[in-house]
Enzyme design. Structure first.
Site, PDB file in Angstrom:
ATOM      1  N   ARG A  34       3.417  -3.790  13.603  1.00 61.50           N
ATOM      2  CA  ARG A  34       3.285  -4.532  12.328  1.00 61.50           C
ATOM      3  C   ARG A  34       2.197  -5.610  12.427  1.00 61.50           C
ATOM      4  O   ARG A  34       1.618  -6.027  11.432  1.00 61.50           O
ATOM      5  CB  ARG A  34       4.628  -5.137  11.899  1.00 61.50           C
ATOM      6  CG  ARG A  34       4.566  -5.950  10.611  1.00 61.50           C
ATOM      7  CD  ARG A  34       5.876  -5.976   9.819  1.00 61.50           C
ATOM      8  NE  ARG A  34       7.031  -6.199  10.648  1.00 61.50           N
ATOM      9  CZ  ARG A  34       7.432  -7.392  11.121  1.00 61.50           C
ATOM     10  NH1 ARG A  34       6.768  -8.472  10.825  1.00 61.50           N
ATOM     11  NH2 ARG A  34       8.514  -7.489  11.865  1.00 61.50           N
ATOM     12  N   TYR A  44      -5.881  -1.825 -12.790  1.00 61.02           N
ATOM     13  CA  TYR A  44      -4.961  -0.730 -12.476  1.00 61.02           C
ATOM     14  C   TYR A  44      -3.559  -1.149 -12.951  1.00 61.02           C
ATOM     15  O   TYR A  44      -3.156  -2.307 -12.800  1.00 61.02           O
ATOM     16  CB  TYR A  44      -4.992  -0.469 -10.968  1.00 61.02           C
ATOM     17  CG  TYR A  44      -3.891   0.423 -10.508  1.00 61.02           C
ATOM     18  CD1 TYR A  44      -3.727   1.705 -11.032  1.00 61.02           C
ATOM     19  CD2 TYR A  44      -2.980  -0.007  -9.551  1.00 61.02           C
ATOM     20  CE1 TYR A  44      -2.694   2.520 -10.625  1.00 61.02           C
ATOM     21  CE2 TYR A  44      -1.948   0.807  -9.132  1.00 61.02           C
ATOM     22  CZ  TYR A  44      -1.806   2.062  -9.681  1.00 61.02           C
ATOM     23  OH  TYR A  44      -0.776   2.870  -9.281  1.00 61.02           O
ATOM     24  N   ASP A  86     -11.424  -6.076  -6.615  1.00 57.86           N
ATOM     25  CA  ASP A  86     -10.943  -4.735  -6.274  1.00 57.86           C
ATOM     26  C   ASP A  86     -12.143  -3.791  -6.401  1.00 57.86           C
ATOM     27  O   ASP A  86     -12.666  -3.575  -7.500  1.00 57.86           O
ATOM     28  CB  ASP A  86      -9.800  -4.334  -7.225  1.00 57.86           C
ATOM     29  CG  ASP A  86      -9.188  -2.980  -6.849  1.00 57.86           C
ATOM     30  OD1 ASP A  86      -9.926  -2.115  -6.335  1.00 57.86           O
ATOM     31  OD2 ASP A  86      -7.978  -2.794  -7.098  1.00 57.86           O
ATOM     32  N   LYS A 117      -8.192   6.337  -2.113  1.00 54.26           N
ATOM     33  CA  LYS A 117      -9.257   6.940  -2.917  1.00 54.26           C
ATOM     34  C   LYS A 117     -10.458   7.301  -2.037  1.00 54.26           C
ATOM     35  O   LYS A 117     -10.314   8.052  -1.109  1.00 54.26           O
ATOM     36  CB  LYS A 117      -9.630   5.986  -4.052  1.00 54.26           C
ATOM     37  CG  LYS A 117      -8.428   5.294  -4.723  1.00 54.26           C
ATOM     38  CD  LYS A 117      -7.395   6.248  -5.284  1.00 54.26           C
ATOM     39  CE  LYS A 117      -6.424   5.565  -6.214  1.00 54.26           C
ATOM     40  NZ  LYS A 117      -5.039   5.547  -5.881  1.00 54.26           N
TER      41      LYS A 117
HETATM   42  C1  LIG Z   1      -8.285   0.145  -8.809  1.00 55.42           C
HETATM   43  C2  LIG Z   1      -7.023   0.375  -8.059  1.00 55.42           C
HETATM   44  N1  LIG Z   1      -6.514  -0.598  -7.298  1.00 55.42           N
HETATM   45  C3  LIG Z   1      -5.354  -0.443  -6.620  1.00 55.42           C
HETATM   46  C4  LIG Z   1      -4.637   0.723  -6.701  1.00 55.42           C
HETATM   47  C5  LIG Z   1      -3.341   0.876  -5.949  1.00 55.42           C
HETATM   48  O1  LIG Z   1      -3.539   1.717  -4.860  1.00 55.42           O
HETATM   49  P1  LIG Z   1      -2.372   2.597  -4.151  1.00 55.42           P
HETATM   50  O2  LIG Z   1      -1.986   3.644  -5.121  1.00 55.42           O
HETATM   51  O3  LIG Z   1      -3.064   3.101  -2.936  1.00 55.42           O
HETATM   52  O4  LIG Z   1      -1.264   1.654  -3.862  1.00 55.42           O
HETATM   53  C6  LIG Z   1      -5.135   1.773  -7.474  1.00 55.42           C
HETATM   54  C7  LIG Z   1      -4.385   3.055  -7.573  1.00 55.42           C
HETATM   55  O5  LIG Z   1      -4.722   3.916  -8.325  1.00 55.42           O
HETATM   56  C8  LIG Z   1      -6.352   1.599  -8.173  1.00 55.42           C
HETATM   57  O6  LIG Z   1      -6.871   2.559  -8.943  1.00 55.42           O
END
Ligand SMILES: Cc1ncc(COP(=O)(O)O)c(C=O)c1O
Length: 397
Positions: free
Chosen positions: A59, A112, A186, A211
């Site tokens: 961890r 998101y 992000d 992604k």
């Molecule tokens: C722009 C963005 N940030 C964060 C996330 C969250 O990621 P995760 O699904 O890997 O938790 C996503 C998920 O689609 C996303 O598109």
């Protein structure tokens, strides 16, 4: 060797490499262990005190994850990077590290869906004040900063409508107001290959590595990159004590492998997307396209300035609105109806009822996400095959 001045391909292949002194393995071994043996009590105590380097418990760190974190830090031009169990793990561990009751977060309104829910329904439960604005409107950013603002949070390009915020300008405004404010970006849609938020003035970059960083649709993961001090705080408080969002060694290995082809994948994704956009642009059944590479995009000039290419995400509205969009999604054969993005496979989804169904309907309209919007993540198949599938699907409407 210092890889910081090397090209993308070299960084992606060699970054974070640790010579295997035990057996000389070429690929990074998977250290599938929860804990690490101490020679004696004094050594265990010294590791906990931080006076001796070395692993303690997965961890807090694991050699396979360390190799990956060093590679991502190199790609991000960051002092340090931290792997998490998901993108939401990266977002929440960062925000829990920054916030306390009475703190103020200024965030973009287009995010998101689960990030939006964490901010509006999650942090607010614990006495954190959250204001949602359009961060592409710099006057709005200026007007909403407060003495208790700890964080300005944005996605660019934003999920799902590819809205672009000017990272350098937002960072300048926030830091002029208060140098301690952390500008968190992000960078999932762009990936480090297309955009370097830290070089533009952001303090922290977060990713869903589910992604493009992993790129093969088979891992859930995230990253936080930034100054070493801050990343250490996220590791030792945000993750260790608050979220426990730790990436497992198997998944770290898969991302290390996925990243070896990062440059060629990203080039092909972008090239394919341009061809798909060209097709959609000329199609009589398409109402509107959301893609930062188009001159008609309201922030095309900002995108040109801060991105190295425009990415492989495109959203669009079909004439006839939501029912027509659904007809298209249900008719496709090669493009797969699934959420997520940045995978080798082309994925298509309906944000209002899927990734952004966490939003209140009015907030979704406010965020610039129409009910009929379709989001397409252009994959690595041959562009002509993706286009043929889309053409067949559109013909069904
Ligand atoms: C722009 C963005 N940030 C964060 C996330 C969250 O990621 P995760 O699904 O890997 O938790 C996503 C998920 O689609 C996303 O598109």
């Amino acid at each position: 060797m210092d890889y910081t001045t090397k090209g993308w391909g070299t960084k992606s292949v060699h970054g974070g490499k640790h010579k295997d002194t035990q057996y000389g393995a070429l690929a990074m071994p998977i250290y599938q262990t929860s804990t690490f043996i101490f020679e004696n009590c004094a050594q265990g105590a010294a590791r906990f005190e931080g006076t001796e380097k070395g692993y303690i418990y997965t961890r807090l760190g694991n050699p396979t994850s360390t190799a990956l974190e060093e590679k991502v830090a190199l790609l991000d031009g960051a002092e340090a990077s931290l792997a998490t169990a998901s993108g939401m793990g990266a977002v929440s561990s960062t925000l829990w590290t920054l916030c306390r009751a009475g703190a103020h977060v200024l965030a973009d309104e287009t995010l998101y869906g689960c990030t939006w829910a964490l901010l509006t329904h999650g942090l607010t439960r614990y006495g954190v004040e959250v204001d949602l604005i359009d961060t592409s409107d710099l006057e709005a950013v200026k007007a909403h900063l407060k003495p208790n603002t700890v964080c300005v949070y944005l996605e660019t390009p934003a999920n799902p409508n590819l809205k672009i915020a000017d990272i350098a300008a937002v960072a300048e405004i926030a830091h002029t107001y208060n140098p301690d404010i952390k500008v968190v970006c992000d960078n999932t849609f762009a990936s480090p290959y297309l955009q370097s938020p830290l070089a533009l003035g952001a303090d922290v970059v977060v990713y869903s590595a589910t992604k493009y960083l992993n790129g093969h649709g088979d891992v859930i993961a995230g990253f936080v990159s930034g100054k070493a001090d801050f990343i250490n705080q996220v590791r030792m408080f945000g993750i260790k004590d608050m979220t426990g969002s730790v990436l497992g060694p198997q998944d770290a290995f898969l991302i290390l492998r996925g990243l070896k082809t990062f440059e060629i994948r990203m080039q092909k994704h972008c090239e394919n997307c341009k061809k798909v956009v060209e097709f959609l642009k000329n199609h009589p059944k398409i109402e509107k396209i959301y893609y930062p590479g188009l001159e008609s995009h309201p922030n095309h000039e900002v995108a040109k300035k801060q991105m190295r290419d425009f990415g492989a995400m495109v959203s669009f509205e079909v004439k006839g609105g939501k029912p027509a969009g659904e007809k298209l999604l249900n008719s496709l054969e090669l493009c797969t109806l699934a959420v997520s993005l940045g995978s080798d496979e082309t994925l298509i989804e309906h944000p209002a009822s899927m990734t952004h169904s966490t939003y209140d309907p009015e907030a979704l309209i406010e965020a610039g996400v129409p009910a009929g919007l379709v989001r397409l993540s252009v994959g690595l198949e041959n562009a002509e095959d993706i286009i043929e599938d889309l053409a067949n699907g559109l013909a069904q409407i």
